[in-house]
Design a protein around this motif. Structure first.
Motif, mmCIF file in Angstrom:
data_model
loop_
_atom_site.group_PDB
_atom_site.id
_atom_site.type_symbol
_atom_site.label_atom_id
_atom_site.label_comp_id
_atom_site.label_asym_id
_atom_site.label_seq_id
_atom_site.Cartn_x
_atom_site.Cartn_y
_atom_site.Cartn_z
ATOM 1 N N ILE B 175 0.885 -1.165 0.036
ATOM 2 C CA ILE B 175 -0.169 0.149 -0.047
ATOM 3 C C ILE B 175 0.861 1.212 -0.263
ATOM 4 O O ILE B 175 1.899 1.270 0.960
ATOM 5 C CB ILE B 175 -0.971 -0.105 1.196
ATOM 6 N N THR B 176 0.963 2.103 -1.007
ATOM 7 C CA THR B 176 1.596 3.249 -1.157
ATOM 8 C C THR B 176 1.730 4.008 0.005
ATOM 9 O O THR B 176 2.976 4.220 0.404
ATOM 10 C CB THR B 176 1.215 3.977 -2.363
ATOM 11 N N ASP B 177 0.525 4.534 0.612
ATOM 12 C CA ASP B 177 0.640 5.270 1.722
ATOM 13 C C ASP B 177 1.503 4.661 2.841
ATOM 14 O O ASP B 177 2.160 5.332 3.888
ATOM 15 C CB ASP B 177 -1.001 5.433 2.364
ATOM 16 N N PHE B 178 1.132 3.221 3.150
ATOM 17 C CA PHE B 178 1.583 2.598 4.117
ATOM 18 C C PHE B 178 3.273 2.624 3.956
ATOM 19 O O PHE B 178 4.238 2.663 4.817
ATOM 20 C CB PHE B 178 1.104 1.190 4.453
ATOM 21 N N ALA B 179 3.754 2.302 2.566
ATOM 22 C CA ALA B 179 5.030 2.184 2.512
ATOM 23 C C ALA B 179 5.735 3.617 2.620
ATOM 24 O O ALA B 179 7.066 3.608 3.039
ATOM 25 C CB ALA B 179 5.410 1.863 0.940
ATOM 26 N N LEU B 180 5.008 4.681 2.431
ATOM 27 C CA LEU B 180 5.725 6.021 2.524
ATOM 28 C C LEU B 180 5.728 6.752 3.652
ATOM 29 O O LEU B 180 6.358 7.377 4.125
ATOM 30 C CB LEU B 180 4.922 7.004 1.355
ATOM 31 N N PHE B 181 4.516 6.358 4.585
ATOM 32 C CA PHE B 181 4.155 7.096 5.615
ATOM 33 C C PHE B 181 4.022 6.160 6.977
ATOM 34 O O PHE B 181 3.863 6.516 8.103
ATOM 35 C CB PHE B 181 2.978 7.878 5.585
ATOM 36 N N GLY B 182 4.161 4.809 6.907
ATOM 37 C CA GLY B 182 3.919 4.050 7.943
ATOM 38 C C GLY B 182 5.304 3.239 8.401
ATOM 39 O O GLY B 182 5.182 2.125 9.241
ATOM 40 N N ASN B 183 6.283 3.934 8.209
ATOM 41 C CA ASN B 183 7.778 3.066 8.863
ATOM 42 C C ASN B 183 8.611 4.281 9.067
ATOM 43 O O ASN B 183 8.162 5.429 9.162
ATOM 44 C CB ASN B 183 8.106 2.189 7.730
ATOM 45 N N LEU B 185 11.115 5.684 7.348
ATOM 46 C CA LEU B 185 11.811 6.196 6.136
ATOM 47 C C LEU B 185 11.736 7.861 6.588
ATOM 48 O O LEU B 185 10.763 8.449 6.826
ATOM 49 C CB LEU B 185 10.779 6.211 4.879
ATOM 50 N N LEU B 204 0.635 12.887 7.143
ATOM 51 C CA LEU B 204 0.206 11.509 6.715
ATOM 52 C C LEU B 204 1.106 10.468 7.583
ATOM 53 O O LEU B 204 0.698 9.394 7.919
ATOM 54 C CB LEU B 204 0.444 11.117 5.248
ATOM 55 N N ILE E 124 11.527 -0.465 -0.131
ATOM 56 C CA ILE E 124 10.791 -0.802 0.910
ATOM 57 C C ILE E 124 9.981 -2.262 0.716
ATOM 58 O O ILE E 124 9.489 -2.233 -0.370
ATOM 59 C CB ILE E 124 9.507 0.559 1.217
ATOM 60 N N ASN E 129 7.130 -4.101 5.550
ATOM 61 C CA ASN E 129 6.971 -2.642 5.431
ATOM 62 C C ASN E 129 8.357 -2.019 5.795
ATOM 63 O O ASN E 129 8.211 -0.845 6.452
ATOM 64 C CB ASN E 129 5.847 -1.887 6.048
ATOM 65 N N VAL E 131 12.210 -0.490 5.474
ATOM 66 C CA VAL E 131 13.040 0.269 4.621
ATOM 67 C C VAL E 131 14.421 -0.081 4.695
ATOM 68 O O VAL E 131 14.811 -0.243 5.850
ATOM 69 C CB VAL E 131 12.707 1.833 5.064
ATOM 70 N N PHE E 133 17.616 1.148 2.994
ATOM 71 C CA PHE E 133 18.294 2.171 2.189
ATOM 72 C C PHE E 133 19.937 2.311 2.658
ATOM 73 O O PHE E 133 20.279 2.312 3.870
ATOM 74 C CB PHE E 133 17.522 3.487 2.067
ATOM 75 N N LEU E 149 8.723 -0.530 -4.185
ATOM 76 C CA LEU E 149 8.955 0.580 -4.316
ATOM 77 C C LEU E 149 10.389 1.020 -3.899
ATOM 78 O O LEU E 149 10.946 0.507 -3.053
ATOM 79 C CB LEU E 149 8.027 1.620 -3.329
ATOM 80 N N THR E 194 -5.591 7.983 -1.831
ATOM 81 C CA THR E 194 -4.167 8.411 -1.363
ATOM 82 C C THR E 194 -4.264 8.947 -0.149
ATOM 83 O O THR E 194 -2.948 9.009 0.687
ATOM 84 C CB THR E 194 -3.282 9.268 -2.326
ATOM 85 N N PHE F 15 -0.044 -7.489 6.941
ATOM 86 C CA PHE F 15 1.518 -7.357 7.184
ATOM 87 C C PHE F 15 2.028 -8.385 8.507
ATOM 88 O O PHE F 15 3.377 -8.802 8.392
ATOM 89 C CB PHE F 15 1.818 -6.039 7.417
#
Lengths: 212, 212, 212, 212, 212, 212
Positions: B175-183, B185, B204, E124, E129, E131, E133, E149, E194, F15
């Motif tokens: 899930i894009t949101d979870f990958a970007l905002f749920g860890n 990073l 987010l 990711i 979930n 990361v 990098f 991603l 989103t 997950f």
């Protein structure tokens, strides 16, 4: 805002193929010959969202028949959008006492979800000739490994509906009775390779429309 | 009747393997390490029909949440019977206004059947960046090619239910949101690779539980 | 001669893996659990040429039985050297009037070479339910697509021998009669999913050793 | 008897494709361009049992030649019926002292059955550069993993015959001598990449018909 | 010398196919429709060494743009020689502060080699979930699993160059921003799937050229 | 803000596997036995970004040797992170006059990028025994199909560097000279299957360290 234009240029290097690239999907062009990996792809420019949607599974199958059952496939031949995607679906309608006779899918495994009703389903392993069968209720999921003989029948008091998925756009289906009794395979030959009695073969040839 | 015994002997040559052959299926032994092709197989002698049946999809997902949706998977980790069979299933429950946020399945294509309700679903191609989306009604089937961003949301006035099939026992879901905002990073890094504003990322991150 | 040493050093960079690499082959270690792609590999240091050779197909199968036929497989369970190589073999001995009853290989296609004698062989397609069968003579080759029902029987006046190849180390074999009549699948259930008569089912259950 | 008609209707839903479905097999249409997965399929309506049978392997190869050997392939180009089925066959005839020079099959593994005679066969692994070779007698089976250098020669006092199976309809064959000395690869270049002497290269160029 | 002629005859049995066999390679004929396994093959007689060589990656990408980066692919659509071979390449040029925005390759995994400069790269996971990098220096290699991603950006003070390999001739690329903001996906729908704010969506739609 | 918690719960259903799922990647656990699809996976909890990065290709290979060349692989045995991902890399260093002798990769195709210098490279097809070779300059890309004999040598006046990608984590490499002259394959046997002269074989056995 023209500072943003360059990214479009960069991205267009990646996307503006001069040829009709279809790396994402390959909607079948049924007017072209088939190949070992499936049908040729419809030109992407002619593809619309409707190529990815199929509505025939919305219709309850007609179970007013001998087996009191109906199987409605959404394979590549019916639903060109699954071509090249490695999967397909079908719906199974079972009236009370309805049965999908023992059969195999030579090209794929099957996973079944009971939408409504009660279904007895099973398969027979080849390695140990073991029978695995059970009654399934609404919401149960069952798998049937590729190529193995399996069956489903309504074991409840109401009509049943199942949705099944396959890991091939063309899993095929070979109903044993139909293969043995529904074509021109000579009766003597059927008897020789099945050990069934002559009268039994003749009787089922009549039922399934076979000759010979 | 002893004339019939020899066939058993012949057949047993084919079937009575001295080793634990599992050519037909490979129910996952989750206590063993995973491999590139899936989990090791449970000994066939310990396999029963219940290994091939999964009942958790019978339960309506709890949609009393932010997205008003629930996805219940029957992947190899939940349903060991699909290991090695090349497919799996999941159920999607969508309350009114429910949405499965934009996501991908890195390991498989998806085919969706609307059991009840009205769902708007779509995906975006990579080759031409084209959007394919449409409203689906009860009984409609739609496919989502492997790895492409897609979404589903309830566009009707009643709750909706869909059953989806995958051509992998472990299709994954990102899930894009979870990958970007749920860890963890770092926000600065998210902003750098997404061009989103700092405030938006922070907002987010709070919603999806991310740090950094 | 020391000028030649460096190449050995260079090559050894490529070959002297510190771990037991088996990229070329994967002789089955039958003491380990099976996996979806086959058995784990025997340590290369313990592999000898004899792991790649199998001699049991040199022995004429015993056809003094009901079907007057014998099938001797060289699948991964019997011949661990084929594990991971994507192929296997078997020999078919047919006495006069011998028959390999109708069956499928759920895991692979088959190619048959007639070493001696005269064999009638055929298969039934699933897509169109068409029967393809013919008499084969010494030296003839015939193919049987994966998962389709097929048969072979001696149609000559002398014993026959065929060598068959498969595109899987574990193609499996499911003899329809054995699957229906050689286990504990209840007779009532067999009748329901095959439309065979009760007496016929009972008779063949007795022949093939089934119960229930 | 009309009560039986409905089943035909149901089954026909599964079988009566409006398009030329060839999910079971894909006999090569050699008049069409090849593709990465093989040739396009001949229309099923034009397919007969003879498309699945090949008789050229019945003929003893002519071993009155330099290598006293002959290899007769039944690959997709000779036997269109194997197209898409993932396998093929060949026969190897070896006169006394006959040899199949060292070669590889870039596209498939090989399994060999000795029909008659005595054959010495072997292959060289890439991972450890180990040689595996042995004398094979009538009925012995040996495997040769994909892409590895291997050879077979008659090590007995009578002519020998072997039948080999491959897990590809187009496994290819690259005879090292023929690749190095049987085309227009310049001698200087051959010497550079093989470390063979100039005189040796020239001598074998003459033998194998190479130029340059 | 005529004693040598027979070997040519024997070999020619293997090689002189009467049809245009392309078992070794399948240079794409971009004038023909694509198929699920790739493009049809150019006739071998028309293939030259230049079909296997591609020179566009020799040119430094133009990074005078918004992202200060350029990706130059050598996929099947640009470089027909990779068709059917299961791999492809691309070059990534990153000016100081250049970034390849977060994206996926739906059809393949990626392996990156830093030719020059310093690059921060990461991906990711979907399962946990997590990361992953790190900063990469000249000569470092990093892998990015299929469909996940990932991103790369220049974290040094000089321009950077990376060469990347893929295990598909058509791995595709889906840049998340471009998929969300660079087409006609309605803004309201983007927001719904989103959870981005309306203003943010509108702002990025303007940047990436989207409408709706 | 607790209204946002439910989504975490929903997502966690997807997950938070109770078992060590590694659907995204499968870093090789080299302490476990190999399998047909590669090594078993390291537990995800123990995986770090460093498992996905390999630095040995940063080091110029030592070309102070007989072939004036060095090949440094990043295959699964050296770089466990590629296990299960379907690809790998290697670097080729060629001093002036350096040569990578003719060889094959039995398990994968190769794609080469010239980082610096001038390289003459070529391969020989199996189907038509055609030679394809050409001089490559900085930035040129060339492909070498799986299993075919190919070579690379420095045809310029400066040292050369190439980066190569493979579509397998374990493509293998079989250098023809090393396979023929670098092990204990008896000289008489080498001569028999290659038609090389005795003196030539003995000379190269000495060079490549072979015995017998």
């Amino acid at each position: 805002m023209e500072m943003y234009l360059p990214i479009l240029f960069v991205v267009s290097l990646l996307f503006s193929y001069s040829h009709s690239s279809v790396l994402d999907f390959c909607v079948a062009d049924l007017s072209m010959p088939d190949g070992p990996a499936g049908y040729s792809c419809k030109k992407p420019a002619n593809v619309t969202v409707n190529d990815f949607v199929y509505s025939a599974l919305a219709i309850t199958g007609n179970t007013s028949n001998f087996i009191k059952a109906a199987v409605t496939p959404a394979f590549a031949d019916q639903f060109p959008g699954v071509n090249g995607l490695g999967l397909s679906m079908a719906r199974i309608d079972l009236a009370v006492d309805g049965v999908v006779p023992i059969h195999t899918h030579p090209g794929g495994s099957e996973i079944l979800f009971v939408v409504e009703g009660t279904i007895c389903a099973g398969f027979i392993s080849s390695s140990a000739n073991t029978v695995y069968f059970r009654t399934l209720y609404k919401g149960d999921v069952m798998v049937f490994p590729q190529g193995l003989l399996h069956f489903q029948f309504n074991s409840g008091n109401t009509s049943a509906l199942a949705i099944v998925g396959f890991n091939s756009p063309s899993p095929g289906v070979q109903i044993t009775d139909f293969a043995l009794f529904g074509n021109n395979l000579p009766s003597a030959l059927v008897e020789k390779v099945t050990f069934l009695d002559h009268a039994q073969v003749k009787k089922l040839k009549a039922v399934f429309g076979g000759t010979g």
